[in-house]
Design an enzyme around this catalytic site. Structure first.
Site, PDB file in Angstrom:
ATOM      1  N   ARG A   1       0.851  -1.198   0.000  1.00 53.49           N
ATOM      2  CA  ARG A   1       0.000   0.000   0.000  1.00 53.49           C
ATOM      3  C   ARG A   1       0.882   1.241   0.000  1.00 53.49           C
ATOM      4  O   ARG A   1       0.610   2.230  -0.677  1.00 53.49           O
ATOM      5  CB  ARG A   1      -0.948   0.007   1.213  1.00 53.49           C
ATOM      6  CG  ARG A   1      -1.630   1.364   1.415  1.00 53.49           C
ATOM      7  CD  ARG A   1      -2.874   1.342   2.298  1.00 53.49           C
ATOM      8  NE  ARG A   1      -2.789   0.437   3.418  1.00 53.49           N
ATOM      9  CZ  ARG A   1      -2.057   0.659   4.536  1.00 53.49           C
ATOM     10  NH1 ARG A   1      -1.365   1.761   4.657  1.00 53.49           N
ATOM     11  NH2 ARG A   1      -2.038  -0.227   5.503  1.00 53.49           N
TER      12      ARG A   1
ATOM     13  N   ASP B   1      -7.893  19.560 -12.914  1.00 56.39           N
ATOM     14  CA  ASP B   1      -8.226  18.249 -13.475  1.00 56.39           C
ATOM     15  C   ASP B   1      -7.878  18.319 -14.966  1.00 56.39           C
ATOM     16  O   ASP B   1      -8.544  19.000 -15.745  1.00 56.39           O
ATOM     17  CB  ASP B   1      -9.721  17.966 -13.258  1.00 56.39           C
ATOM     18  CG  ASP B   1     -10.146  16.597 -13.809  1.00 56.39           C
ATOM     19  OD1 ASP B   1      -9.478  16.072 -14.721  1.00 56.39           O
ATOM     20  OD2 ASP B   1     -11.168  16.068 -13.339  1.00 56.39           O
TER      21      ASP B   1
ATOM     22  N   LYS C   1      -9.339   7.576 -18.852  1.00 50.11           N
ATOM     23  CA  LYS C   1      -9.711   8.195 -20.124  1.00 50.11           C
ATOM     24  C   LYS C   1      -8.537   8.152 -21.100  1.00 50.11           C
ATOM     25  O   LYS C   1      -8.098   7.084 -21.460  1.00 50.11           O
ATOM     26  CB  LYS C   1     -10.226   9.606 -19.857  1.00 50.11           C
ATOM     27  CG  LYS C   1     -11.206   9.708 -18.667  1.00 50.11           C
ATOM     28  CD  LYS C   1     -12.518   8.978 -18.892  1.00 50.11           C
ATOM     29  CE  LYS C   1     -13.375   8.839 -17.639  1.00 50.11           C
ATOM     30  NZ  LYS C   1     -13.672  10.077 -16.914  1.00 50.11           N
TER      31      LYS C   1
ATOM     32  N   TYR D   1     -16.833  17.987 -13.363  1.00 54.05           N
ATOM     33  CA  TYR D   1     -17.236  16.581 -13.539  1.00 54.05           C
ATOM     34  C   TYR D   1     -18.279  16.202 -12.475  1.00 54.05           C
ATOM     35  O   TYR D   1     -18.108  16.529 -11.297  1.00 54.05           O
ATOM     36  CB  TYR D   1     -15.992  15.688 -13.428  1.00 54.05           C
ATOM     37  CG  TYR D   1     -16.308  14.219 -13.497  1.00 54.05           C
ATOM     38  CD1 TYR D   1     -16.667  13.628 -14.706  1.00 54.05           C
ATOM     39  CD2 TYR D   1     -16.260  13.426 -12.366  1.00 54.05           C
ATOM     40  CE1 TYR D   1     -16.980  12.281 -14.767  1.00 54.05           C
ATOM     41  CE2 TYR D   1     -16.567  12.069 -12.417  1.00 54.05           C
ATOM     42  CZ  TYR D   1     -16.921  11.512 -13.626  1.00 54.05           C
ATOM     43  OH  TYR D   1     -17.230  10.184 -13.680  1.00 54.05           O
TER      44      TYR D   1
HETATM   45  C1  LIG Z   1     -14.096  10.364 -15.587  1.00 57.64           C
HETATM   46  C2  LIG Z   1     -13.664  11.626 -14.983  1.00 57.64           C
HETATM   47  C3  LIG Z   1     -13.358  11.707 -13.625  1.00 57.64           C
HETATM   48  C4  LIG Z   1     -13.539  10.525 -12.679  1.00 57.64           C
HETATM   49  O1  LIG Z   1     -12.616   9.513 -12.954  1.00 57.64           O
HETATM   50  P1  LIG Z   1     -12.903   7.955 -12.682  1.00 57.64           P
HETATM   51  O2  LIG Z   1     -11.672   7.308 -13.213  1.00 57.64           O
HETATM   52  O3  LIG Z   1     -14.141   7.598 -13.442  1.00 57.64           O
HETATM   53  O4  LIG Z   1     -13.089   7.800 -11.227  1.00 57.64           O
HETATM   54  C5  LIG Z   1     -12.903  12.911 -13.135  1.00 57.64           C
HETATM   55  N1  LIG Z   1     -12.765  13.996 -13.924  1.00 57.64           N
HETATM   56  C6  LIG Z   1     -13.066  13.961 -15.238  1.00 57.64           C
HETATM   57  C7  LIG Z   1     -12.881  15.189 -16.061  1.00 57.64           C
HETATM   58  C8  LIG Z   1     -13.526  12.782 -15.810  1.00 57.64           C
HETATM   59  O5  LIG Z   1     -13.828  12.771 -17.101  1.00 57.64           O
END
Ligand SMILES: *Cc1c(COP(=O)(O)O)cnc(C)c1O
Length: 379
Positions: A46, A170, A195, A98
């Site tokens: 961890r 982000d 993504k 998001y």
């Molecule tokens: C999908 C997404 C998230 C969340 O990520 P997960 O991997 O689904 O937990 C956060 N910010 C943006 C811009 C996203 O597209």
């Protein structure tokens, strides 16, 4: 080193023991200690795993940070960063953030007394007015999701610094290939690596990169304490995906540009949101702070019925949540990514029942256009 070279040679790509050119998957939970008083580099997985560590070094290199951290999902990464704050702290967050980030702030972190105000961060004055005495950070997405609004990162960082706030970005939609917030002065970058970084719709992961050592220690403390870490198999798979980030995104972006132009000329389409279109309000700003408009676009149809028709009739894009994959993905923000935002607020933001979001994959551009054309045709 150019970015494409860094993707392949982040400095930790070769196994020191065997010379293997793919980082080995250390499927292990604990590490035998050389002696009681001289613990090794790793003790418990961890706290640190060599496969995950290689991934963490890679994202730090790519974002230009001092340290990277890998988490079990984008939301685990984002929530772990929110754990840097205390009861009574306040955050200024971009309005069309998001949906999951909105949810975790308004339904979970609020329980611990961490407050958030959501504002249109494309307007620096609105950010300035939202800052209170107890504000500790700005939390930004640019381009935002799904309306692709552009926030002036350097401008926001300037405001944050004046008031001693952290700037958290982000960077999921852009990836460090197209935009590097830390180089523009931000302190922390977060990613849903599910993504574009992973890129193949085959894993869920989150990454964080930080600009300086003090923050690295704080995020490292949360990562180890909360324990929402990414496992070694997914760490490996994510590194495997990231090697082709630039070639994937170059092609996906080129196709997205063609589709955005084509949609803009269609009578059934009332608006196209894509920062690569010259009439996008953030076009010039985005060009100054990012290397390209990316591969996600949103478009609004003349009626909700037409939006439903398109979703039902398209053949190539998968009707699904998520984005940034090799296959194109069409999503309906109202019931998918932004379902967690109350309807009235959602509509006020411009996320209407006629809005679709398309993440452009690696299919042939003409095939995608032809598919969208048949889906748009009147029944
Ligand atoms: C999908 C997404 C998230 C969340 O990520 P997960 O991997 O689904 O937990 C956060 N910010 C943006 C811009 C996203 O597209």
């Amino acid at each position: 080193m150019q970015f494409s070279t860094k993707l392949l040679h982040p400095g930790c790509e070769t196994d020191q023991v065997t010379g293997a050119v793919s980082v080995p998957i250390y499927q292990v939970s604990t590490f035998k200690q050389p002696s009681v008083d001289h613990p090794g580099e790793y003790d418990y997985a961890r706290s640190g795993n060599p496969t995950r560590r290689a991934l963490e070094e890679t994202i730090a290199q790519l974002e230009g940070g001092v340290k990277g951290f890998a988490f079990a999902s984008g939301m685990a990464a984002i929530s772990s960063v929110f754990c840097l704050f205390n009861t009574g702290d306040h955050l200024v967050v971009c309005q069309d953030v998001y949906g999951g980030t909105y949810r975790v702030l308004t339904r979970l972190f609020n329980r611990f007394g961490i407050q958030a105000t959501f504002v249109d961060t494309t307007d620096l004055d609105k950010i300035r007015r939202a800052i209170r005495d107890n504000t500790r950070a700005l939390y930004l997405e640019t381009p935002s999701n799904p309306l692709m609004k552009i926030t002036d990162l350097a401008g926001a960082v300037g405001l944050a610094r004046e008031r001693g706030l952290l700037t958290i970005v982000d960077n999921t939609f852009m990836t460090p290939y197209l935009q590097r917030p830390l180089e523009l002065g931000a302190d922390i970058v977060v990613h849903s690596a599910t993504k574009f970084l992973g890129g193949h719709s085959d894993l869920v992961a989150g990454l964080v990169a930080v600009k300086e050592e003090r923050l690295a220690r704080e995020v490292g403390f949360v990562q180890n304490s909360l324990g929402a870490v990414l496992g070694p198999q997914d760490s490996w798979l994510l590194m495997r995906g990231m090697k082709t980030l630039q070639v994937r995104l170059d092609r996906e972006q080129e196709t997205a540009g063609k589709i955005a132009e084509w949609l803009a000329g269609r009578p059934e389409v009332t608006r196209v949101y894509y920062p690569g279109l010259i009439d996008h309000p953030g076009y010039g700003l985005h060009r100054r702070q990012a290397k390209g408009p990316g591969a996600v676009l949103s478009f609004e149809l003349s009626t909700p019925e037409l939006a439903w028709q398109v979703m039902e009739r398209v053949q190539l894009p998968a009707l699904a949540v998520s984005l940034g994959a090799v296959e194109s993905i069409l999503s309906y923000p109202v019931t998918m990514s932004h379902a967690a935002i109350p309807p009235a607020e959602r509509h006020a933001l411009g996320i209407t029942d006629s809005l679709l979001r398309l993440s452009v994959g690696l299919e042939d551009a003409d095939d995608l256009v032809a598919d969208l054309a048949q889906a748009l045709e009147a029944l």
